[in-house]
Motif scaffolding. Structure first.
Motif, mmCIF file in Angstrom:
data_model
loop_
_atom_site.group_PDB
_atom_site.id
_atom_site.type_symbol
_atom_site.label_atom_id
_atom_site.label_comp_id
_atom_site.label_asym_id
_atom_site.label_seq_id
_atom_site.Cartn_x
_atom_site.Cartn_y
_atom_site.Cartn_z
ATOM 1 N N PRO A 75 -3.008 38.941 39.037
ATOM 2 C CA PRO A 75 -4.038 38.165 38.316
ATOM 3 C C PRO A 75 -4.892 39.042 37.419
ATOM 4 C CG PRO A 75 -4.667 38.496 40.604
ATOM 5 C CD PRO A 75 -3.276 39.021 40.484
ATOM 6 N N GLU A 76 -5.350 38.425 36.351
ATOM 7 C CA GLU A 76 -6.224 39.111 35.397
ATOM 8 C C GLU A 76 -7.384 38.196 35.033
ATOM 9 O OE1 GLU A 76 -4.558 41.500 32.093
ATOM 10 O OE2 GLU A 76 -2.616 40.679 32.723
ATOM 11 N N THR A 77 -8.532 38.820 34.810
ATOM 12 C CA THR A 77 -9.689 38.116 34.262
ATOM 13 C C THR A 77 -9.865 38.574 32.825
ATOM 14 O OG1 THR A 77 -10.715 38.107 36.452
ATOM 15 C CG2 THR A 77 -12.125 37.608 34.584
ATOM 16 N N VAL A 78 -10.022 37.635 31.923
ATOM 17 C CA VAL A 78 -10.049 37.931 30.493
ATOM 18 C C VAL A 78 -11.364 37.439 29.897
ATOM 19 C CG1 VAL A 78 -8.848 37.632 28.287
ATOM 20 C CG2 VAL A 78 -7.536 37.663 30.424
ATOM 21 N N VAL A 79 -11.930 38.248 29.028
ATOM 22 C CA VAL A 79 -13.127 37.859 28.287
ATOM 23 C C VAL A 79 -12.965 38.324 26.847
ATOM 24 C CG1 VAL A 79 -14.355 39.987 28.927
ATOM 25 C CG2 VAL A 79 -15.649 37.966 28.245
ATOM 26 N N THR A 80 -13.355 37.494 25.914
ATOM 27 C CA THR A 80 -13.198 37.852 24.507
ATOM 28 C C THR A 80 -14.405 38.641 24.011
ATOM 29 O OG1 THR A 80 -14.217 35.801 23.718
ATOM 30 C CG2 THR A 80 -11.840 35.774 24.104
ATOM 31 N N GLU A 116 -26.233 39.469 32.757
ATOM 32 C CA GLU A 116 -26.327 38.635 33.960
ATOM 33 C C GLU A 116 -25.407 37.421 33.868
ATOM 34 O OE1 GLU A 116 -29.917 41.020 33.338
ATOM 35 O OE2 GLU A 116 -28.867 39.524 32.101
ATOM 36 N N CYS A 117 -25.385 36.785 32.720
ATOM 37 C CA CYS A 117 -24.525 35.615 32.534
ATOM 38 C C CYS A 117 -23.055 36.007 32.539
ATOM 39 C CB CYS A 117 -24.866 34.907 31.235
ATOM 40 S SG CYS A 117 -26.495 34.120 31.217
ATOM 41 N N LEU A 118 -22.750 37.169 31.967
ATOM 42 C CA LEU A 118 -21.368 37.638 31.959
ATOM 43 C C LEU A 118 -20.881 37.906 33.379
ATOM 44 C CD1 LEU A 118 -18.879 38.561 30.414
ATOM 45 C CD2 LEU A 118 -19.929 40.832 30.227
ATOM 46 N N ALA A 119 -21.732 38.533 34.190
ATOM 47 C CA ALA A 119 -21.357 38.792 35.579
ATOM 48 C C ALA A 119 -21.133 37.487 36.335
ATOM 49 C CB ALA A 119 -22.436 39.630 36.263
ATOM 50 N N ALA A 120 -21.959 36.480 36.053
ATOM 51 C CA ALA A 120 -21.822 35.192 36.737
ATOM 52 C C ALA A 120 -20.527 34.496 36.349
ATOM 53 C CB ALA A 120 -23.024 34.304 36.405
ATOM 54 N N VAL A 121 -20.181 34.527 35.071
ATOM 55 C CA VAL A 121 -18.972 33.830 34.638
ATOM 56 C C VAL A 121 -17.721 34.565 35.107
ATOM 57 C CG1 VAL A 121 -18.576 34.908 32.370
ATOM 58 C CG2 VAL A 121 -18.038 32.510 32.693
ATOM 59 N N LEU A 122 -17.762 35.882 35.215
ATOM 60 C CA LEU A 122 -16.630 36.618 35.764
ATOM 61 C C LEU A 122 -16.453 36.316 37.254
ATOM 62 C CD1 LEU A 122 -16.959 40.084 33.988
ATOM 63 C CD2 LEU A 122 -15.358 38.233 33.484
ATOM 64 N N ALA A 123 -17.574 36.134 37.962
ATOM 65 C CA ALA A 123 -17.489 35.728 39.367
ATOM 66 C C ALA A 123 -16.861 34.345 39.497
ATOM 67 C CB ALA A 123 -18.881 35.749 39.990
ATOM 68 N N LEU A 166 -16.337 46.163 33.857
ATOM 69 C CA LEU A 166 -16.284 44.709 34.047
ATOM 70 C C LEU A 166 -15.181 44.294 35.006
ATOM 71 C CD1 LEU A 166 -16.761 43.448 30.363
ATOM 72 C CD2 LEU A 166 -18.493 43.584 32.161
ATOM 73 N N GLY A 167 -14.158 45.116 35.136
ATOM 74 C CA GLY A 167 -13.009 44.713 35.928
ATOM 75 C C GLY A 167 -12.250 43.581 35.270
ATOM 76 N N ALA A 168 -12.234 43.574 33.933
ATOM 77 C CA ALA A 168 -11.617 42.489 33.179
ATOM 78 C C ALA A 168 -10.955 43.048 31.930
ATOM 79 C CB ALA A 168 -12.646 41.426 32.807
ATOM 80 N N THR A 169 -10.051 42.256 31.371
ATOM 81 C CA THR A 169 -9.400 42.602 30.114
ATOM 82 C C THR A 169 -10.194 42.017 28.958
ATOM 83 O OG1 THR A 169 -7.210 42.644 31.147
ATOM 84 C CG2 THR A 169 -7.284 42.364 28.763
ATOM 85 N N VAL A 170 -10.499 42.843 27.987
ATOM 86 C CA VAL A 170 -11.253 42.412 26.813
ATOM 87 C C VAL A 170 -10.273 42.145 25.682
ATOM 88 C CG1 VAL A 170 -13.025 43.027 25.122
ATOM 89 C CG2 VAL A 170 -13.279 43.714 27.525
ATOM 90 N N LEU A 171 -10.378 40.967 25.097
ATOM 91 C CA LEU A 171 -9.481 40.539 24.025
ATOM 92 C C LEU A 171 -10.284 40.347 22.754
ATOM 93 C CD1 LEU A 171 -6.573 39.618 23.304
ATOM 94 C CD2 LEU A 171 -7.294 37.302 23.901
ATOM 95 N N GLU A 172 -9.816 40.960 21.674
ATOM 96 C CA GLU A 172 -10.475 40.808 20.370
ATOM 97 C C GLU A 172 -10.214 39.399 19.847
ATOM 98 O OE1 GLU A 172 -12.869 42.271 17.332
ATOM 99 O OE2 GLU A 172 -12.122 43.501 18.984
ATOM 100 N N LEU A 183 -14.782 33.115 24.900
ATOM 101 C CA LEU A 183 -13.940 32.601 25.971
ATOM 102 C C LEU A 183 -14.005 33.537 27.177
ATOM 103 C CD1 LEU A 183 -10.637 31.615 24.099
ATOM 104 C CD2 LEU A 183 -12.326 30.045 25.047
ATOM 105 N N ALA A 184 -13.908 32.940 28.343
ATOM 106 C CA ALA A 184 -13.719 33.690 29.590
ATOM 107 C C ALA A 184 -12.769 32.864 30.439
ATOM 108 C CB ALA A 184 -15.043 33.910 30.307
ATOM 109 N N TYR A 185 -11.687 33.477 30.873
ATOM 110 C CA TYR A 185 -10.710 32.746 31.661
ATOM 111 C C TYR A 185 -9.961 33.730 32.553
ATOM 112 C CZ TYR A 185 -7.446 34.353 27.995
ATOM 113 O OH TYR A 185 -6.715 35.113 27.128
ATOM 114 N N CYS A 186 -9.190 33.186 33.463
ATOM 115 C CA CYS A 186 -8.391 34.027 34.353
ATOM 116 C C CYS A 186 -6.928 33.648 34.227
ATOM 117 C CB CYS A 186 -8.860 33.914 35.804
ATOM 118 S SG CYS A 186 -8.593 32.293 36.558
ATOM 119 N N LEU A 187 -6.096 34.612 34.472
ATOM 120 C CA LEU A 187 -4.649 34.442 34.433
ATOM 121 C C LEU A 187 -4.144 34.655 35.858
ATOM 122 C CD1 LEU A 187 -2.642 33.925 32.064
ATOM 123 C CD2 LEU A 187 -2.116 36.366 32.144
#
Length: 318
Positions: free
Chosen positions: A157-162, A172-179, A137-143, A148-152
């Motif tokens: 910089p970091e992209t975070v998804v719970t 497909e939706c996850l890839a779109a929101v990370l973009a 994903l190229g993102a940090t996964v948070l338990e 939530l999906a957000y960037c720091l």
């Protein structure tokens, strides 16, 4: 006269201009241009207020007639010292007023930037302890139980998804929101938001600055949606926004959801026609006029006097 013009413009810019910009029907079609217009309007109002203070004490044509003398006086001041008592009290008052306007804007913006940097650093430390990096994903996964999906943003910089978002969103939706989140990082939207927030805190009761903060928060999300839509179908972005609509990202981060999520869903499903060439050109010209206008008004009499002085000198020599 110049001081009166600049003061009148400041009043109009801080009261009437935000109404015109907020009602502009094209802003959703060109969010980046709309952001530029809002920030240019804020800069224009601050510059005109500061220049009005200076112009009220320093006649503009004096600058033109005495420009050479001013340079000579500066060198003489370095050699002989500066006599503060020789400066009129009105000039001191104008200088102090102008400096206070600029200093307040700079201080409040710097305070917002520092506070945001401190909070993001604390959040990054928390992520290093509780999160795990997902290479695919190229993102940090948070338990976390809330989707939530957000960037720091920042230097690292970091992209975070719970985990709740991972269980809710399709690939497909996850890839779109990370973009969408990466668009925030690439566009340095945190700096734009900090500037708008800082100016609204510096001048909290003026409609222009409060309106700019409110609109910039909305427009940066539209801009990130548009960037994500270049590579992902709009329907996937809309579906992701619906799934994340109730989530609230941590403070000083940029999240995909928010108060404008439902309006953005409609915008994704019913895209408007982009601005044509002449409309974009008109918008860019408006930005340039807002930024350069106060300085042009303040300097025009002085430059005119300077030209007239040199033309007179040349005619005498001839």
């Amino acid at each position: 006269m110049i001081a009166a013009i600049l003061a009148a413009y400041t009043l109009l810019a801080t009261t009437l201009l935000p109404r015109l910009l907020a009602r502009a029907p094209w802003s959703d079609r060109a969010p980046r241009l709309a952001i530029s217009l809002w920030l240019a309007a804020c800069a224009s109002a601050i510059a005109s207020a500061a220049l009005a203070s200076v112009a009220s004490a320093v006649p503009a044509d004096t600058l033109g007639h005495e420009l050479a003398g001013l340079i000579e006086a500066c060198f003489a001041m370095l050699e002989e010292g500066f006599d503060a008592a020789s400066v009129p009290a009105g000039s001191w008052l104008a200088l102090v007023t102008s400096s206070l306007i600029m200093a307040r804007a700079a201080f409040c913006t710097a305070a917002v930037l520092f506070t945001a940097w401190r909070e993001r650093r604390r959040h990054a430390e928390m992520l290093r302890l509780l999160g795990r990096y997902h290479g695919e994903l190229g993102a940090t996964v948070l338990e976390y139980g809330e989707p939530l999906a957000y960037c720091l943003p920042g230097r690292r910089p970091e992209t975070v998804v719970t985990t709740a978002a991972l269980g809710t969103l399709s690939p497909e939706c996850l890839a779109a929101v990370l973009a969408h989140e990466r668009a925030h990082i690439a566009g340095r939207h945190h700096l734009v938001l900090a500037l708008a927030d800082g100016l609204s805190r510096a001048f909290p009761r003026l409609p222009l600055f409060t309106g700019a903060r409110r609109e910039v928060v909305r427009l940066v999300e539209l801009r990130a949606d548009d960037v994500a839509a270049r590579r992902h179908p709009r329907v996937h972005i809309a579906a992701a926004l619906v799934s994340l609509a109730t989530g609230r990202a941590p403070a000083f981060t940029l999240g995909a959801a928010g108060e404008t999520a439902l309006a953005r869903v409609r915008r994704m499903l019913q895209p408007a026609v982009p601005l044509c060439g002449y409309e974009k050109a008109a918008g860019v010209a408006a930005v340039g006029l807002l930024v350069a206008g106060p300085a042009a008004v303040a300097l025009a009499p002085g430059l005119s006097a300077l030209v007239a002085h040199h033309c007179h000198s040349l005619s005498l020599l001839g």
